[in-house]
Design a protein around this motif. Structure first.
Motif, PDB file in Angstrom:
ATOM      1  N   ARG A 113      -5.024 -32.165 -13.963  1.00  0.00           N
ATOM      2  CA  ARG A 113      -4.806 -30.799 -14.458  1.00  0.00           C
ATOM      3  C   ARG A 113      -5.372 -29.831 -13.439  1.00  0.00           C
ATOM      4  NH1 ARG A 113      -7.169 -26.553 -16.575  1.00  0.00           N
ATOM      5  NH2 ARG A 113      -9.246 -27.447 -16.447  1.00  0.00           N
ATOM      6  N   GLN A 114      -4.635 -28.750 -13.225  1.00  0.00           N
ATOM      7  CA  GLN A 114      -5.160 -27.666 -12.402  1.00  0.00           C
ATOM      8  C   GLN A 114      -4.625 -26.352 -12.939  1.00  0.00           C
ATOM      9  OE1 GLN A 114      -6.241 -27.310  -8.007  1.00  0.00           O
ATOM     10  NE2 GLN A 114      -4.059 -26.923  -8.010  1.00  0.00           N
ATOM     11  N   GLU A 115      -5.535 -25.458 -13.218  1.00  0.00           N
ATOM     12  CA  GLU A 115      -5.153 -24.124 -13.662  1.00  0.00           C
ATOM     13  C   GLU A 115      -5.621 -23.139 -12.600  1.00  0.00           C
ATOM     14  OE1 GLU A 115      -5.544 -21.170 -17.548  1.00  0.00           O
ATOM     15  OE2 GLU A 115      -6.425 -23.166 -17.607  1.00  0.00           O
ATOM     16  N   THR A 132      -9.984 -27.528 -11.860  1.00  0.00           N
ATOM     17  CA  THR A 132      -9.196 -28.727 -11.591  1.00  0.00           C
ATOM     18  C   THR A 132      -9.888 -29.937 -12.185  1.00  0.00           C
ATOM     19  OG1 THR A 132      -8.499 -27.737  -9.505  1.00  0.00           O
ATOM     20  CG2 THR A 132      -8.104 -30.100  -9.778  1.00  0.00           C
TER      21      THR A 132
END
Length: 152
Positions: A66-68, A115
């Motif tokens: 996941r990466q925002e 992340t």
């Protein structure tokens, strides 16, 4: 700034610029990746996590799950380096998070990201960090990035 935060200087490339004369968002994702790679080992070594018999701090591989990214301002191509600050923001049993902020030399933020990486075995299945490694990493955790999606 905490000694649990690693500062990385990153050189921008002219080819990362888009038709709007700023660094493209995909290139920014690569800058976050480069920051994690450079700072990650330093953070793990500084945590004092005991290595395994083969000298590795984490057995197996790491996969981004996941990466925002939050884009705060355009990054102009000036030829000057930008700064990245990276830290551990969460440690679980088989995964951990890096917080990261990209800034200009004066500290004005361009973009920030959280992340999540998970430890995996050669077949890609999640594996635990190991109690001693996780404990050592948890001692260095700082607050997560204050992303707009997390604010109420």
């Amino acid at each position: 700034m905490s000694d649990h935060v690693v500062t990385v200087s990153l050189q921008l490339r002219w080819g990362d610029m888009d038709v709007n004369n700023h660094i493209n968002n995909v290139a920014i994702a690569r800058l976050f990746e480069e920051s994690r790679v450079r700072a990650g080992m330093a953070l793990l070594i500084a945590s004092g996590a005991p290595p395994s018999e083969d000298g590795a701090l984490i057995d197996g591989g790491l996969v981004v799950v996941r990466q925002e990214i939050e884009y705060l301002a355009s990054i102009p191509y000036t030829g000057d380096d930008i700064t990245s600050r990276v830290w551990l923001s969460r440690v679980g049993t088989s995964s951990f998070d890096f917080g990261c902020v990209l800034t200009d030399p004066g500290g004005t933020p361009f973009a920030q990201a959280e992340t999540t990486l998970v430890c995996v075995d050669p077949s890609g299945r999640p594996v635990g960090l190991g109690a001693s490694v996780a404990e050592a990493m948890r001692d260095r955790v700082e607050a997560p990035v204050a992303l707009r999606s997390r604010r109420s």
